[in-house]
Motif scaffolding. Sequence first.
Motif, PDB file in Angstrom:
ATOM      1  N   THR A  14     -32.586 -29.543  -7.364  1.00  8.88           N
ATOM      2  CA  THR A  14     -31.779 -30.142  -6.742  1.00  8.88           C
ATOM      3  C   THR A  14     -31.185 -29.301  -4.753  1.00  8.88           C
ATOM      4  O   THR A  14     -30.367 -29.075  -4.029  1.00  8.88           O
ATOM      5  CB  THR A  14     -30.191 -30.398  -6.831  1.00  8.88           C
ATOM      6  N   ASN A  15     -31.761 -27.931  -5.550  1.00  9.24           N
ATOM      7  CA  ASN A  15     -31.498 -26.648  -4.296  1.00  9.24           C
ATOM      8  C   ASN A  15     -29.933 -27.136  -4.368  1.00  9.24           C
ATOM      9  O   ASN A  15     -29.445 -26.148  -3.475  1.00  9.24           O
ATOM     10  CB  ASN A  15     -31.950 -27.011  -3.629  1.00  9.24           C
ATOM     11  N   GLN A  16     -28.950 -26.614  -5.859  1.00 14.17           N
ATOM     12  CA  GLN A  16     -27.830 -26.885  -5.396  1.00 14.17           C
ATOM     13  C   GLN A  16     -27.033 -25.882  -5.685  1.00 14.17           C
ATOM     14  O   GLN A  16     -27.452 -25.430  -7.004  1.00 14.17           O
ATOM     15  CB  GLN A  16     -26.952 -27.656  -6.634  1.00 14.17           C
ATOM     16  N   PHE A  17     -26.159 -24.976  -5.333  1.00 12.34           N
ATOM     17  CA  PHE A  17     -25.814 -23.828  -5.802  1.00 12.34           C
ATOM     18  C   PHE A  17     -24.853 -24.237  -6.500  1.00 12.34           C
ATOM     19  O   PHE A  17     -23.758 -24.297  -6.397  1.00 12.34           O
ATOM     20  CB  PHE A  17     -25.501 -22.427  -4.813  1.00 12.34           C
ATOM     21  N   VAL A  18     -23.958 -23.314  -7.645  1.00 17.19           N
ATOM     22  CA  VAL A  18     -22.666 -23.637  -7.906  1.00 17.19           C
ATOM     23  C   VAL A  18     -22.029 -22.006  -8.368  1.00 17.19           C
ATOM     24  O   VAL A  18     -22.459 -21.241  -8.329  1.00 17.19           O
ATOM     25  CB  VAL A  18     -22.924 -23.913  -9.168  1.00 17.19           C
ATOM     26  N   ASP A  19     -20.973 -22.352  -8.759  1.00 23.40           N
ATOM     27  CA  ASP A  19     -20.040 -21.112  -9.114  1.00 23.40           C
ATOM     28  C   ASP A  19     -19.772 -21.468 -11.071  1.00 23.40           C
ATOM     29  O   ASP A  19     -19.522 -21.939 -11.324  1.00 23.40           O
ATOM     30  CB  ASP A  19     -18.566 -20.362  -8.846  1.00 23.40           C
ATOM     31  N   LEU A  20     -20.745 -20.423 -11.344  1.00 22.54           N
ATOM     32  CA  LEU A  20     -20.404 -20.588 -13.102  1.00 22.54           C
ATOM     33  C   LEU A  20     -19.430 -19.452 -13.342  1.00 22.54           C
ATOM     34  O   LEU A  20     -19.262 -18.855 -13.332  1.00 22.54           O
ATOM     35  CB  LEU A  20     -22.164 -20.235 -13.312  1.00 22.54           C
TER      36      LEU A  20
END
Length: 236
Positions: free
Chosen positions: A91-97
């Motif tokens: 998805t190439n979705q960047f997230v804050d982990l």
Amino acid sequence: MKALLPFLVLLLAAATAQGQLYEARAGSVSFEKRSRDAVQVQVEATADWTRDYWQRWLKDNYKIKLKGNGVLKVGKSDYLTASQVLISSTTNQFVDLYSTITAPSDTVAELSVWAATGPDTFLAASGREFGPMRDIVQRFATAARLQAIRDGVNEAEKALAAATKDKEKLERSRANLAGNTKSNLARIEQLHQQNAENKVKSAEDSVKLLDNARLLELRQSQLERNRTRLLNLDRP
């Protein structure tokens, strides 16, 4: 049969607890005063070990460097975070982990992981990004289990090496003491022999001393007679 029931209940509880270890599952955490969907897994380790290994494992396998340890452990946070990381290549979705580690018991730690795609927009358990996050946590749990076993083997090897070293040291000490004792016994025997010889020599010297005393008396008497004769010859 009734007597066996409590025992069977304990066995079932132990089996259930063991089955929950290393299995990533959906759960929730309280974060920023709200409940957030999270992936949770329990591992058989201390909270400190799990926290350290989780950080090392993420960095080594996903190039994700977590923050939250402060400077030289000063200002250490309960939460470990990483901003704008990619957890799924599809998805190439960047997230804050986000993640945190708690200790349900002295020998079990629980890792909780959740993520946000934006301000107050957290991944839901029903979302498609939640699956890849669960996969990451499950892979970590599998790796943690193997690493814990490796650490146990390493610790056992170190303990065995230390015990072997102590054994060799004690054996050397025992051999040295035995050698020293043998040497001392030989020296004692030598001293006993020397004392016996000294006793015999002392007795012989005592006899010679008596003979010498009689000889001295005789020589003294002879000297006195000769002096008397000499004085008589020197008179006019």
